[in-house]
Design a protein around this motif. Sequence first.
Motif, short mmCIF file in Angstrom:
data_model
loop_
_atom_site.label_atom_id
_atom_site.label_comp_id
_atom_site.label_asym_id
_atom_site.label_seq_id
_atom_site.Cartn_x
_atom_site.Cartn_y
_atom_site.Cartn_z
N THR A 78 3.79 -9.19 -44.39
CA THR A 78 4.50 -10.43 -44.77
C THR A 78 4.90 -11.20 -43.51
O THR A 78 4.70 -12.42 -43.41
CB THR A 78 5.77 -10.08 -45.58
OG1 THR A 78 5.37 -9.29 -46.69
CG2 THR A 78 6.47 -11.32 -46.07
N SER A 79 5.41 -10.47 -42.56
CA SER A 79 5.89 -11.10 -41.33
C SER A 79 4.77 -11.79 -40.56
O SER A 79 4.89 -12.95 -40.16
CB SER A 79 6.59 -10.04 -40.47
OG SER A 79 6.69 -10.48 -39.16
N VAL A 80 3.63 -11.09 -40.37
CA VAL A 80 2.57 -11.72 -39.57
C VAL A 80 1.91 -12.87 -40.34
O VAL A 80 1.51 -13.87 -39.73
CB VAL A 80 1.47 -10.72 -39.10
CG1 VAL A 80 2.02 -9.77 -38.08
CG2 VAL A 80 0.80 -10.00 -40.24
N LEU A 81 1.83 -12.73 -41.66
CA LEU A 81 1.26 -13.85 -42.43
C LEU A 81 2.15 -15.08 -42.30
O LEU A 81 1.68 -16.18 -42.02
CB LEU A 81 1.09 -13.45 -43.90
CG LEU A 81 -0.09 -12.54 -44.22
CD1 LEU A 81 -0.06 -12.09 -45.68
CD2 LEU A 81 -1.43 -13.24 -43.91
N LEU B 182 -1.00 -8.74 -52.81
CA LEU B 182 -1.15 -10.19 -52.71
C LEU B 182 -1.61 -10.80 -54.04
O LEU B 182 -1.53 -12.01 -54.23
CB LEU B 182 -2.15 -10.56 -51.60
CG LEU B 182 -1.72 -10.25 -50.16
CD1 LEU B 182 -2.86 -10.56 -49.20
CD2 LEU B 182 -0.46 -11.01 -49.77
N GLY B 183 -2.13 -9.94 -54.93
CA GLY B 183 -2.54 -10.48 -56.22
C GLY B 183 -3.91 -10.04 -56.67
O GLY B 183 -4.42 -10.47 -57.71
N SER B 184 -4.55 -9.18 -55.88
CA SER B 184 -5.90 -8.73 -56.20
C SER B 184 -5.88 -7.70 -57.32
O SER B 184 -4.84 -7.11 -57.64
CB SER B 184 -6.50 -8.13 -54.95
OG SER B 184 -7.63 -7.35 -55.24
N ASP B 185 -7.07 -7.45 -57.90
CA ASP B 185 -7.21 -6.33 -58.82
C ASP B 185 -7.29 -5.04 -58.01
O ASP B 185 -7.37 -5.07 -56.78
CB ASP B 185 -8.49 -6.49 -59.67
CG ASP B 185 -8.33 -7.66 -60.63
OD1 ASP B 185 -7.17 -7.97 -60.99
OD2 ASP B 185 -9.35 -8.27 -60.98
N HIS B 186 -7.31 -3.91 -58.72
CA HIS B 186 -7.38 -2.61 -58.05
C HIS B 186 -8.84 -2.29 -57.71
O HIS B 186 -9.52 -1.57 -58.44
CB HIS B 186 -6.77 -1.54 -58.97
CG HIS B 186 -6.63 -0.20 -58.32
ND1 HIS B 186 -6.48 0.96 -59.04
CD2 HIS B 186 -6.63 0.18 -57.02
CE1 HIS B 186 -6.38 1.99 -58.21
NE2 HIS B 186 -6.47 1.53 -56.98
#
Lengths: 488, 496
Positions: B55-58, B163-167
Motif C-alpha cells: 500500500t505504501s509503495v503504491l 487488489l481485487g483479482s480472482d484467486h
Amino acid sequence: MKYIGIDLGTSSVKLLLLTAEGRVLSSVSRDYPILYPKDGWTEQHPADWISAVRTGLRELIANEKKSDIAGIATGGQMHGLVALDNDEKVIRPAILWNDGRTQKQTDWLNNEIGKKTLAELTGNIAFAGFTLPKLLWMRENEPRLFEKISAVMLPKDYITYCLCGEIVTDYSDASGTLLLDVEDKSWSEQMCSLAGLDRNKLPRLYESYEVVGTIKTDIAEEFGLPKQVKIIAGAGDNAAAAVGTGTVGNGSCNISLGTSGTVFISSDEYVKVDNNAIHSFAHANGRFHLLGCMLSAASCNKWWIEEILNVQDYNRELSLDRGKLGKNDVLFAPYLSGERCPHNDTAVRGAFFGLSHTTSRADMNLAILEGVAFGLRDALEIARHAGIHPAITTLCGGGAKSSLWREIIANVMNLPVQTVETEEGPAYGAALLAAVGCGEYENVAAACKTVVKKTDTIDPTESLGGRYEEKYHLYGRLYPAIKDIHFL
Amino acid sequence: MPVFIGLDLGTTGVKSTLFDHEGKIDAYAYEEYDLESSREGFFELNPCVLSRAVTSVLRRSLKEAPRPAEAVCVTSFGETVFLTDARGKPLCNGLIYIDRRGTAEAEELERVFGFDTIADTTGVKPHAMYSLAKLLWLAKHEKKMVERVRRIFFVADFIAFQLGSDHITDYSLAARSMALNIRKKCWWKEMLDAAGLKETLFPALAETGTVTGRVNAAAAAETGLKQGIPIVIGGHDQISNALGAGVLQKGNAANGLGTVDCVTPAFQLPPSLVSLAKNNYCAVPYVSQDLCVTYAFNITGGAVLKWYRDTFAKDLHATPVPFGSAYKALAEAMPDTPTGLLCLPHFAGSGTPDMDIHSKGVVVGLSLNTTRSELYKGFLEGLAYEAMYNLESLRGCGVEVDELRTVGGGARSWEWLQIRADVFGKPVIQMGVEEAGTLGCAIMAGKAAGVYSSYDEGVNAAVKIARVFEPNRKKHGFYKEQYERFKRLYAIEKTL
C-alpha cells in the motif's frame, strides 16, 4: 680492546664497534643500489660495497679512540659470486643470492648430476641462489669472462680481501657454494671439476673466528687504525647472526622473522637431513648447524598491510583479540615468492583458504601471522625428524617486535620463545667473532655466554598449543593442494 | 502515452515502478521489511507487513507519477505460500525458502514418488524449500490452523487478490510448489493427495501475464490506483526479470548481477528433466508458451565484492551505493591483463550446480607484487569462472546459452562485463534497464492492456541495449586455461 663487525647486507652495509664486554659503542649503515639488468636478475658492483664500507668505517670510528681497535670481521649476504681476474680485478658485477637466472643450471645439477650425488659430495642439493649454478651460468653464457677467472669468492670475502689482501673464506659461507664438502670441511674436487674450475681458484678455508691476516698498511694509515689490527674470517649472515643471538651449542635454536624467515639450529655434529629439505651447513663456532629458510616471512605481513590494506599503522592492524588465537577458520599459505624450505619450489604462490562472509579483517591479519608461523614450523619439523630437538628458541628480526606474533610462534612451534636484549644482527656476531679471534674469549660459546642477554620468555600453553597443532596439520595439506592446481 | 505499474515483491522489500510504453521510468518507490525469525532456522514473512508495504509503495509512487497507471502487474519471490480463510484473511505467516522446516517432509515425498518422477513431473527436485514440503510440515504441526484454511496463495497472487483479482496464479509461481505438472500445466493430483490438500484450496492456473481481475473500489481508495484497471499476474520474479532483460528466444539468458549472480536462460522443455534436477537446475514455464527457464546461480555474487570493499578498502570512502566510488576506484586501478589469481567465490557455500553449503572461499596465486586492485580483479574473474562453470554444466544438461543480457547493480561495471565476456568467450550485453523486474511486469501489463500486440513488440519498445562487450580472443585463450585450474580449485577445496 674494541672490535669492528661488518654486515654486508643486500641493500646496505652495517658497521658496528663493540667493546670486549659486548657493549655497542656506535653503529652506522650505508646503502648501495641493487642492479636489475634483466627481469629476475640481481647484481651489485663490489666497488659500491667498498665505497660504502669506506665512508661507513670513517664515520663509525670518527669519535672513537682508534688505538684500542684490535680486530675486524665481516659477515654478510651469502651465495653471491665475486670473480677476480689475474690482476685481482673484479671481472663482472657480483651475481647475488636472490638472482633468478640459474634455474636451468640448478635443474641440471639436481636432475642430471642428481640430488643423491650432490648430497654425497657436498651434504646439500642445488638451489638457484647457490654459487655453483652461477658459475655454470657464467661458463655457459659468458665463456670469455669465465676463462679469465683466477679467483672466486663470496661477497663478504671481497671486503676481507680489500682489508688484508688475502683471498679467503670461512666454512659457514663456503657451505652455501655447493662446492664444499660440509662434513669433511674441504673443497670437493669432484664439484670443482664439475664447475670446470681449478680448485686453486677457490679461496683458502678458515674457521669463522680465525685470523686470516693483518690490515693493509695503506688502509690502516687512511683510517688512523693501528697497523696490527687483525682481520678475522667472519661468517655468512645467518651464522653471524646466530652468534649474535647466542645460538651456539647442541640444539640451540634461533628463529629470524625478517623479510625472509629462518630457523637456525646449532648442532655439535654434522646432521644428515632426509631429502635435504633444509640446509646442513658449517657453523661459525667450528661446528655445524641446520638452516631452514622461508622466502617470505615478515614480508608477507608487510605486503598484506601496506599493499593490500593500504595502511601504515601496523600496531592497529595487529592489536587483535587474543581469544581468537587458534580459532581462525582462515588459513594462509605464505608462498608469496615461492618457497625454499621445505618445498624448494619457485613457482608456487601464496593462498588463502576458508573464507566466508563472516571472515573479518582481523581474521585475515591473524591468518598471515599464523601462516608464517606454520611455514617456520615446517623447518623445525625437519630438524626434529633428523633427531635435533631444540628445547627453547630465540626470536629476532622485525617480526619479533610483535608480542602477538611471538605468542603465536611459541604455540605453533610448541617451544618457549625468548628475545635477546641487544639485537644488532650479523654485524654484532661478526664483532664477537673478531673478539674471539683476537683472544678476548676462549671460544665462541664463551663469548656468547658472557655477552648475549636473553629476556621476555613466552611459554606455549597446552590449550593453545593443542589448537595450533590441529591447524598445523590442516596447513600441511595446503601445499600439495596448491601444487596440484597449478600443474595441470 | 499509457503508463503501467510493475510491483515487485521481494524477501527484503517491495518496489513499485511506473513505466511508460517506451520503458522510461515515471515514478519509483521502495520499502524494506524484515523477516521474522522466532527460532533458529525459522524465517517467516508476515503477510500483513507485506500488505502494508505494498500500500505504501503504491501510494508513494502514484503520488509522484505525473500520469495515472493503466494496468498493474505483480511479480514476487517464489515458494512461499500464505494460508487464508475464504475471504483471503491470513491465518499465519508465510515460510520463506531458507526456512529449514519441511526437510523431513521433502524426504518423505521423495520416498513416496521417487526423485526422478518428482523432477520430471514438476521441474524441481524434492527439497524442503518448495511449498509442498512446507505445507506438509504445517499440516503435521499446525493441524488445527490448517483445518481452517480455505485458500492457499503464492505471494504475488495474494497481493493481486487483495487488489481485487480472482484467486488465480500463473504457471511459474505454481512451478515453485513442487505440485505443478509442468508438462500438462495442471496441479499434480497425486502430489496434492499425498499432502492431504484439496485442489480447490489452490489458485486456478493461468499463463504468466494473464489479466486476473480489476482493481476494486476498496483497493483503489487505499492505494491510489484507478478503480477498474486490469490486474496482471507477473509470476515468479526471475521470469519478469528475464522479460525485462529482453529474453524472448531459446539461447537468450538474463544475467542478474546483484548480491546473487543469477543466469536465467530460456530453452525448450526437454524430454527428461532428471539430469537438470540432479544438477540442481529447475525448470519453470516462461512467458512464451513453448519455452521454460532455469535458474543457474552463485549465492556469492556481488556480495563478495561488497565484502572485499568493506573489509579491505574502507579508505576508499565507501558509499552505500552499489558500484559507487570505492568499486570504481578499485576497478580503475586494476591491471589490464588477466591476473593469474584463482578466487573461488564460495563465501556462503556454492550455488548451482553443486549446492555445497560447506564449500569455502579460496584465493591462490598471491605474490609480493599482488596489489589490492589486482586481488579485486581476481574476485571479478573468480565470479566469472563460477558463472562459466554453470554455463558449462547447463550445456551438459542440453541447455545452450549464446547471449547473456546483464542487468542489476553489477551490470554498471564495464570492467566486470568485459572480464565476463573474455572468460565466457561470448558477447556480454549491458542492458540499458534500471529495474528489469518491474519493467518485465510493465511489458506484461502493456500486452494485457493491448498496447503491445506481442512480447516481441513490448521488448522492442521498452528494453534498450546499452553496450555490447565482445570477448578479446587473446585473453579468452588465457582464461580458458585458467578456468581448467579453477575447476580443480573447487575439487581441492572439498578435500580440505
